[in-house]
Design an enzyme around this catalytic site. Structure first.
Site, PDB file in Angstrom:
ATOM      1  N   HIS A  97     -23.585   3.838  14.367  1.00  0.00           N
ATOM      2  CA  HIS A  97     -22.730   4.739  13.584  1.00  0.00           C
ATOM      3  C   HIS A  97     -21.295   4.235  13.619  1.00  0.00           C
ATOM      4  CE1 HIS A  97     -21.567   8.501  11.641  1.00  0.00           C
ATOM      5  NE2 HIS A  97     -20.507   8.493  12.437  1.00  0.00           N
ATOM      6  N   SER A  98     -20.671   4.092  12.441  1.00  0.00           N
ATOM      7  CA  SER A  98     -19.289   3.655  12.297  1.00  0.00           C
ATOM      8  C   SER A  98     -19.119   2.292  12.981  1.00  0.00           C
ATOM      9  CB  SER A  98     -18.349   4.725  12.869  1.00  0.00           C
ATOM     10  OG  SER A  98     -17.038   4.547  12.414  1.00  0.00           O
ATOM     11  N   MET A  99     -18.210   2.150  13.939  1.00  0.00           N
ATOM     12  CA  MET A  99     -18.082   0.863  14.618  1.00  0.00           C
ATOM     13  C   MET A  99     -19.423   0.383  15.143  1.00  0.00           C
ATOM     14  SD  MET A  99     -16.009  -0.203  18.108  1.00  0.00           S
ATOM     15  CE  MET A  99     -17.320   0.367  19.201  1.00  0.00           C
ATOM     16  N   SER A 103     -24.822   3.336   9.695  1.00  0.00           N
ATOM     17  CA  SER A 103     -24.357   4.679   9.356  1.00  0.00           C
ATOM     18  C   SER A 103     -22.834   4.747   9.282  1.00  0.00           C
ATOM     19  CB  SER A 103     -24.879   5.668  10.419  1.00  0.00           C
ATOM     20  OG  SER A 103     -24.299   6.943  10.285  1.00  0.00           O
TER      21      SER A 103
END
Length: 270
Positions: A98-100, A125
């Site tokens: 998710h993200s990073m 994500s």
């Protein structure tokens, strides 16, 4: 299947062991996040009967690893995580970031593939594709500016929302958060072999920091299939959309396992 002792790894946390699951799903948190961000996901996966052993990566500089030096270079962190995942390949492995964590998962997947340990697939994500130019400079802000930026991005939608409500606690974890933001904001995609496993991209429809064009660019990072799915919510849509995300994860893992077992692909990465 052989049960593993997650305590033997500094990097892996397993909240709901599923020793007989067909697939292992490795989850990588967002910048500033910890393995416990995936506790609700792991619990919901267990309750839903997801045929996957969900494990989460614990970055240094937070919680039980608070005394350890943070990484501020994403490729270096990917190197260590890929090394540490070796014993967990006693069954097919997929990655969820998710993200990073999505960019990090991509770099981990590249390293695993280069070693002959091809992942089943990657869930990316709330994250622009690795090749999208980075223009953020949150890591250069002073502490007050960093806190303001985090609240604008995360608010109460993050799994770490309790931290944002406690100024003293938040300031204690700022070094880890700054290290993560330095790692992701200074990351530059290096040309080289792309993934040959499928990628499934997820995005919150109201994400304030990632747009649809940026996630569609993930298509360039695999020679396999790439699908984009948009769900209701913002940057941290994941927690409010757990049921829908688990439905997607279950379906994709099933498809990816069937693909990996097909005669045309069963020898890929071996």
């Amino acid at each position: 299947m052989t049960a593993l002792n997650e305590k033997s790894s500094r990097w892996i946390r397993r909240f709901h062991a599923a020793d007989d699951a067909a697939v292992r799903l490795v989850c990588l948190p967002h910048a500033g996040g910890s393995a416990t961000a995936y506790f609700p996901f792991s619990r919901a996966a267990t309750e839903a009967g997801l045929d996957a052993d969900v494990i989460a990566v614990q970055y240094p500089g937070r919680q039980d690893r608070r005394g350890e030096r943070c990484f501020d270079e994403l490729p270096a962190m990917a190197d260590v995580i890929a090394d540490d995942l070796g014993p967990w390949f006693d069954r097919p492995v997929a990655l969820f970031g998710h993200s990073m964590g999505a960019t990090l998962a991509y770099e981990v997947a590249r390293r695993l593939q280069a070693r002959g340990s091809r992942p089943l697939g990657l869930f990316a994500s709330a994250c622009p594709a690795p090749s999208v130019p980075r223009t953020e400079y949150v890591h250069r802000l002073d502490d007050d500016g960093l806190v303001t930026a985090l609240n604008e991005i995360s608010g109460t939608g993050s799994a770490d929302s309790a931290v944002f409500g406690d100024d003293e606690l938040l300031r204690m974890v700022l070094p880890a958060i700054r290290g993560d933001y330095t790692a992701v904001e200074t990351y530059r995609h290096e040309p080289g072999p792309e993934l040959d496993c499928p990628i499934h991209v997820l995005l919150g429809a109201d994400d304030p920091v990632v747009d649809l064009a940026e996630v569609r660019a993930w298509r360039a990072h695999t020679t396999g299939d790439c699908a984009v799915e948009v769900l209701a919510g913002g940057h941290f849509y994941l927690n409010a959309q757990l049921d829908g995300v688990l439905t997607t994860v279950a379906a994709r893992l099933r498809d990816w396992r069937e693909e990996a077992l097909s005669p045309a692909t069963r020898n890929v990465g071996r």
